[in-house]
Design an enzyme around this catalytic site. Structure first.
Site, PDB file in Angstrom:
ATOM      1  N   ALA A  95       0.687  -0.905   0.187  1.00 48.16           N
ATOM      2  CA  ALA A  95      -0.046   0.085  -0.026  1.00 48.16           C
ATOM      3  C   ALA A  95       0.801   1.324  -0.170  1.00 48.16           C
ATOM      4  CB  ALA A  95      -0.914   0.088   1.219  1.00 48.16           C
ATOM      5  N   ASP A 119      10.355  -6.408  -3.801  1.00 48.29           N
ATOM      6  CA  ASP A 119       9.375  -6.887  -2.852  1.00 48.29           C
ATOM      7  C   ASP A 119       9.192  -8.484  -3.291  1.00 48.29           C
ATOM      8  OD1 ASP A 119       6.630  -7.779  -1.920  1.00 48.29           O
ATOM      9  OD2 ASP A 119       6.468  -5.588  -1.869  1.00 48.29           O
ATOM     10  N   ARG A 130      -6.505  -1.499  -1.639  1.00 45.34           N
ATOM     11  CA  ARG A 130      -5.603  -0.419  -0.954  1.00 45.34           C
ATOM     12  C   ARG A 130      -4.170  -0.439  -2.021  1.00 45.34           C
ATOM     13  NH1 ARG A 130      -5.594  -4.961   1.923  1.00 45.34           N
ATOM     14  NH2 ARG A 130      -3.548  -5.842   2.471  1.00 45.34           N
ATOM     15  N   GLN A 131      -4.016  -1.254  -2.671  1.00 42.39           N
ATOM     16  CA  GLN A 131      -2.798  -1.184  -3.504  1.00 42.39           C
ATOM     17  C   GLN A 131      -3.040  -0.674  -5.101  1.00 42.39           C
ATOM     18  OE1 GLN A 131      -0.318  -4.545  -2.528  1.00 42.39           O
ATOM     19  NE2 GLN A 131      -0.912  -4.372  -0.246  1.00 42.39           N
ATOM     20  N   VAL A 167      15.382  -8.273   1.319  1.00 40.48           N
ATOM     21  CA  VAL A 167      16.741  -7.607   1.697  1.00 40.48           C
ATOM     22  C   VAL A 167      17.039  -7.929   2.881  1.00 40.48           C
ATOM     23  CG1 VAL A 167      17.328  -5.197   2.117  1.00 40.48           C
ATOM     24  CG2 VAL A 167      15.636  -5.415   0.352  1.00 40.48           C
ATOM     25  N   ASN A 192       7.059  -4.478   8.837  1.00 40.14           N
ATOM     26  CA  ASN A 192       7.502  -5.079  10.077  1.00 40.14           C
ATOM     27  C   ASN A 192       8.593  -4.570  10.459  1.00 40.14           C
ATOM     28  OD1 ASN A 192       9.943  -7.033   9.360  1.00 40.14           O
ATOM     29  ND2 ASN A 192       8.562  -7.236   7.592  1.00 40.14           N
ATOM     30  N   CYS A 247       2.878 -17.989  30.256  1.00 40.62           N
ATOM     31  CA  CYS A 247       2.178 -19.128  31.309  1.00 40.62           C
ATOM     32  C   CYS A 247       0.729 -19.108  30.846  1.00 40.62           C
ATOM     33  CB  CYS A 247       2.513 -18.957  32.493  1.00 40.62           C
ATOM     34  SG  CYS A 247       2.204 -17.268  33.312  1.00 40.62           S
TER      35      CYS A 247
END
Length: 704
Positions: A95, A119, A130-131, A167, A192, A247
């Site tokens: 995006a 990419d 959205r892209q 990359v 990320n 836990c």
């Protein structure tokens, strides 16, 4: 002041248009949906710091009749020439990447220089909302190639190389030193933090500016990373997202979110990602196990032994039987053991009931081949296992899936249940280090050469491709676990949303933040001073816009000198012995070097085997690294980056040590001769004695 306003308003530029377009579009959405908070009264935004610090001559603004006249009218021809000559690296074409590429094309970036785009992803149907560079006919094609073709239609003069190269450390022979040195600026469009941090390290190493941006629904941010002016991307971090305690995840869930996170982290990542990574790293790196702490090492040895020995499947039936055993382990035996440890009437140390509040006592599950969720789980786990071990060509649902499911169900006739008492003892053994067991397992591991080119294939979590079994496994795992703890189950769609931690990308936010990045690019090209740059945070839902100067890099002292993240200890004496490198650092900075790392691999430490350490210290640095990693230094590398840990004269650990760059291909003598040839005669004579002493010292160092 009036003249500046006139000049600044005399043209239109793509970044400002993108910013205002995203802002206005979001206000239209607010008005039509009656959601979020609209802007109250006036909104004023300008960026005068983008313009040249000194006003160019009038002829600079003479229009040329091209599509770039809007920029020329504001910035002048000289800056426009710098824009078109840029060599730019764009990482990601999702995006943010699509919007970034559109802006760069409209600005003219890469028409005389070049844009390199990479990419690794392919286009999925969920990307289309959205892209905007992608169309339905592009599904399954590489994002970078399609984006590059779309940009070429917008501006046929843009030169763009489209790659599908990740990359990362493993591709440094492709995206090598020559490539990084050729760049003028790096623009990240990633989703990320880990990838950003790696690129940040490369930008630090090669002294390149990085322009970063990100979105999370209606929230967006931009960050500029300018060599020696600002802190690096990794220097500061956002507060960590709220995590669920391990836990609580493993033993005491009380919501479907806990169950989904348990399924994602323990089952999917554990069996289908981490196990494969451990095995592949062991095959490729002779010293892989030696870099681990004892407990971690033992766990890795057990994993390798199982995957390459007792539990390595030979066919799909083996995978079915393995999956059936895993089901028994996690959905039955683990809970039986928990209830043995903490019976229903158990009380804690204060005398209060143990099973109270958020701790819900579980009911162990008995596998039932007539239950749909049990069968879906079993077949998904088995087929994913088959793919990870290379027994099937791809991870997607085959056309004969219905018949294959029946065949897998029949394989269950051969399953031999493991009694709980035996399994319980095995769990206890796994929690400690048995030296005898360790030696036996190591002796049983296959010879690496016998494996040839075979490697396991770790899965990459993909929530939007229903052809794979990722969500099937996580969804059914979570629901089975939820039933055990009397937690409300979830449908598949909501499981996908929660497990993928999906926050929908909004094109309005994306357009706005990439516009801000474009404005920072104008400043970067002009090498503006620190005060001109801006880091920005926006929340279009609440009409929040916050801009501030970036943070300057922190300088710390080492050996009496100041270093920031942008500074390195540069050693330009060729391929020195490892011992000579350590001696050089001790001599110059008066600190003791306790450990030397190449990436994550420890190549020297004071507590390693003495004989091994002495032998490695005598090796040239390139050979010492090869000895430790099992791999040669990339031929394209012009220098070697080392990380060190040090102690002072009182044996106290130093809180900061700069990284070290060793230029292993540089010959000291040729460098000095070249420098002497350019220096005045008096200066040469004045330094001759000093150089002779340095050469004598170097000779001694090489004979450590």
């Amino acid at each position: 002041m009036e003249i500046d306003i006139i000049y600044g308003s005399s043209g239109d530029v793509a970044p400002m248009t993108a910013f205002m377009g995203g802002l206005v579009a979001q206000e239209v959405i607010k008005a039509s949906t009656r959601r979020y908070t609209p802007i109250y009264q006036w909104f004023f935004f300008d960026a005068p710091e983008c313009r040249p610090d000194t006003r160019p001559e009038p002829e600079e603004f003479t229009l040329t009749g091209t599509r770039y006249d809007g920029q020329i009218a504001i910035f002048g021809k000289t800056l426009q020439q710098k824009i078109v000559s840029l060599n730019t690296f764009v990482v990601g074409s999702g995006a943010i990447g699509c919007e970034t590429l559109k802006n760069l094309a409209l600005m003219g970036v890469g028409t005389e220089g070049k844009i390199t785009l990479t990419d690794i992803d392919t286009i999925e149907i969920s990307n289309l909302n959205r892209q905007f560079l992608f169309r339905e006919s592009d599904i399954s094609k590489g994002k970078s190639q399609v984006a590059a073709a779309a940009v070429a239609k917008m501006n046929p003069h843009v030169k763009i190389d489209a790659l599908m190269t990740k990359v990362c450390t493993e591709t440094e022979d492709v995206l090598n030193d020559k490539f990084w040195k050729s760049l003028d600026v790096v623009v990240t469009a990633l989703d990320n933090v880990q990838a950003r941090q790696y690129i940040d390290r490369r930008c630090l190493y090669f002294t390149k500016p990085m322009l970063d941006s990100g979105t999370q629904g209606t929230k967006g941010n931009t960050q500029v990373v300018i060599p020696h002016l600002t802190e690096s991307y990794s220097a500061s971090a956002d507060p960590p997202q709220k995590q669920v305690a391990v836990c609580l995840l493993h033993q005491f869930p009380n919501s479907i979110e806990h169950c989904l996170q348990w399924a994602r982290e323990l089952l999917f990542e554990g069996y289908f990602v981490k196990d494969a990574d451990i095995v592949n790293n062991w095959i490729d790196n002779n010293s892989y196990l030696q870099t681990m702490a004892p407990m971690t090492q033992m766990t890795a040895i057990r994993t390798i032994s199982k995957c390459l020995g007792s539990e390595r499947p030979q066919n799909l039936e083996d995978c079915v039987l393995w999956a059936r055993g895993i089901f028994e382990r996690h959905f039955n035996h683990a809970l039986v053991r928990l209830l043995d440890t903490y019976p229903l009437d158990h009380k804690d140390t204060t005398g209060a009931p143990f099973w109270i509040g958020g701790k819900l006592p579980p009911t162990p599950t008995i596998f039932d081949a007539t239950k749909d969720d049990h069968v879906v789980w079993l077949t998904a786990a088995a087929y994913m296992r088959a793919y990870v071990f290379g027994l099937v060509a791809d991870e997607f649902r085959p056309t004969n899936w219905t018949a294959l499911v029946e065949k897998m169900k029949h394989s269950l006739d051969k399953y031999v249940p493991v009694p709980y008492s035996v399994y319980s003892n095995k769990i206890t053994a796994d929690e400690g280090i048995d030296v005898v067991e360790k030696e036996e397992l190591l002796a049983q591991l296959p010879d690496r050469a016998s494996l040839g080119t075979w490697r396991m294939t770790p899965l990459k979590f993909e929530k939007d491709d229903d052809r794979n079994f990722h969500i099937d496994l996580i969804w059914t795992s979570a629901n089975i676990r939820a039933e055990e703890y009397k937690i409300k189950t979830v449908d598949r769609l909501n499981a996908k949303i929660i497990a993928g931690n999906i926050i929908p990308a909004i094109v309005t936010t994306t357009a706005l933040v990439t516009g801000l990045v474009g404005l920072e690019l104008y400043k970067t090209i002009q090498k503006k001073p620190f005060a001109a740059f801006r880091n920005t945070f926006v929340n279009l839902a609440n009409s929040i816009f916050q801009s501030a100067e970036p943070i300057a890099p922190i300088k710390r002292k080492f050996g009496g000198e100041e270093f920031s993240d942008w500074d390195f200890i540069d050693i330009k004496r060729g391929d020195m012995q490892l011992g000579a490198v350590i001696k050089y650092l001790k001599t110059k900075y008066k600190e003791n070097v306790d450990a030397v790392l190449y990436g994550s691999i420890l190549i020297y430490t004071t507590f390693m085997n003495r004989q091994k350490a002495q032998a490695r210290l005598l090796l040239p640095l390139t050979q010492a690294i090869g000895d430790a990693t099992g791999k040669p230094i990339p031929a394209s590398a012009s220098s070697i980056l080392l990380d060190i840990t040090c102690t002072d004269a009182d044996d106290n650990d130093l809180p900061f040590t700069p990284s070290v760059r060793v230029f292993h291909k540089m010959r000291p003598s040729s460098k000095k001769k070249a420098a002497s040839a350019k220096a005045p005669k008096a200066a040469v004579e004045g330094k001759q004695e000093q150089e002779e002493e340095e050469e004598e010292e170097e000779t001694k160092e090489q004979k450590v």
